[in-house]
Design an enzyme around this catalytic site. Structure first.
Site, PDB file in Angstrom:
ATOM      1  N   CYS A  79      31.605  16.516  44.630  1.00  0.00           N
ATOM      2  CA  CYS A  79      30.860  17.966  44.659  1.00  0.00           C
ATOM      3  C   CYS A  79      31.915  18.979  44.798  1.00  0.00           C
ATOM      4  CB  CYS A  79      30.029  18.206  46.147  1.00  0.00           C
ATOM      5  SG  CYS A  79      28.617  17.132  45.752  1.00  0.00           S
ATOM      6  N   CYS A 117      31.376  16.329  49.493  1.00  0.00           N
ATOM      7  CA  CYS A 117      32.227  15.298  49.381  1.00  0.00           C
ATOM      8  C   CYS A 117      33.269  15.661  47.922  1.00  0.00           C
ATOM      9  CB  CYS A 117      31.244  14.105  48.595  1.00  0.00           C
ATOM     10  SG  CYS A 117      30.302  14.465  47.130  1.00  0.00           S
ATOM     11  N   CYS A 138      23.792  15.093  45.152  1.00  0.00           N
ATOM     12  CA  CYS A 138      24.231  15.898  46.350  1.00  0.00           C
ATOM     13  C   CYS A 138      23.512  17.224  46.270  1.00  0.00           C
ATOM     14  CB  CYS A 138      25.635  15.999  46.491  1.00  0.00           C
ATOM     15  SG  CYS A 138      26.520  14.259  46.784  1.00  0.00           S
ATOM     16  N   GLU A 182      25.051  20.212  46.595  1.00  0.00           N
ATOM     17  CA  GLU A 182      25.910  20.864  45.807  1.00  0.00           C
ATOM     18  C   GLU A 182      25.591  20.770  44.467  1.00  0.00           C
ATOM     19  OE1 GLU A 182      27.815  19.824  49.505  1.00  0.00           O
ATOM     20  OE2 GLU A 182      26.604  18.715  48.295  1.00  0.00           O
ATOM     21  N   ASN A 217      19.911  17.568  48.746  1.00  0.00           N
ATOM     22  CA  ASN A 217      20.393  16.262  48.463  1.00  0.00           C
ATOM     23  C   ASN A 217      19.116  15.464  48.166  1.00  0.00           C
ATOM     24  OD1 ASN A 217      19.742  16.232  51.300  1.00  0.00           O
ATOM     25  ND2 ASN A 217      20.672  14.215  51.317  1.00  0.00           N
ATOM     26  N   ILE A 218      19.075  14.776  47.051  1.00  0.00           N
ATOM     27  CA  ILE A 218      17.919  13.893  46.600  1.00  0.00           C
ATOM     28  C   ILE A 218      18.334  12.393  46.642  1.00  0.00           C
ATOM     29  CG2 ILE A 218      16.443  13.424  44.687  1.00  0.00           C
ATOM     30  CD1 ILE A 218      16.997  16.523  44.129  1.00  0.00           C
ATOM     31  N   GLU A 219      17.906  11.574  47.463  1.00  0.00           N
ATOM     32  CA  GLU A 219      18.398  10.200  47.584  1.00  0.00           C
ATOM     33  C   GLU A 219      17.705   9.376  46.640  1.00  0.00           C
ATOM     34  OE1 GLU A 219      20.337  10.124  52.158  1.00  0.00           O
ATOM     35  OE2 GLU A 219      18.510   9.029  51.767  1.00  0.00           O
TER      36      GLU A 219
END
Length: 133
Positions: A89, A86, A53, A55, A42-44
């Site tokens: 995803c 989620c 996300c 995935e 994940n890359i916020e």
């Protein structure tokens, strides 16, 4: 690759998560029919809508390499619980995985549970819906 090797790869991959806002780390490894693996984390982003996300990061990695079919997904979070991908995803996984494919969810306690994709997203929207089949 066996489940212990996947678990170890996920633990190492989880460290690469960029999650400075939630501190909720997610790592994903996807496997194609030939046994090749594609990783993602994940890359916020400060603009939460721009967050990617793990995935979908892994799917982008696979698709960029020409892969169009995934047979297994392995997902680990920094949580004690087993956390499902989620809805976005799951819907994206449905695009590249057969409904009966396995999704293996790992927690941070070295445990895992195996699900079928169709059980995680039982009423998915597919190509058939677009073709009115």
């Amino acid at each position: 690759m066996n489940i212990k090797e996947i678990h170890l790869k996920l633990e190492n991959l989880l460290k690469k998560s960029y999650s400075p806002y939630s501190e909720f780390k997610v790592a994903c490894i996807l496997e194609d029919p030939e046994g090749n693996l594609y990783e993602g984390v994940n890359i916020e982003n400060a603009s939460y809508g721009a967050t990617i996300c793990a995935e979908r990061s892994a799917i982008a990695n696979a698709v960029t390499k020409g892969v169009r079919k995934i047979v297994s997904a392995y997902v680990m979070t920094s949580s004690d619980s087993f956390i499902s991908p989620c809805g976005i995803c799951l819907q994206t996984l449905v695009e590249f995985m057969p409904a009966n494919s396995q999704v293996v969810l790992f927690n941070n306690q070295k445990s895992y549970k195996i699900w079928k994709l169709e059980n995680l997203l039982p009423q998915s929207f597919t190509k058939k819906d677009l073709l009115n089949e």
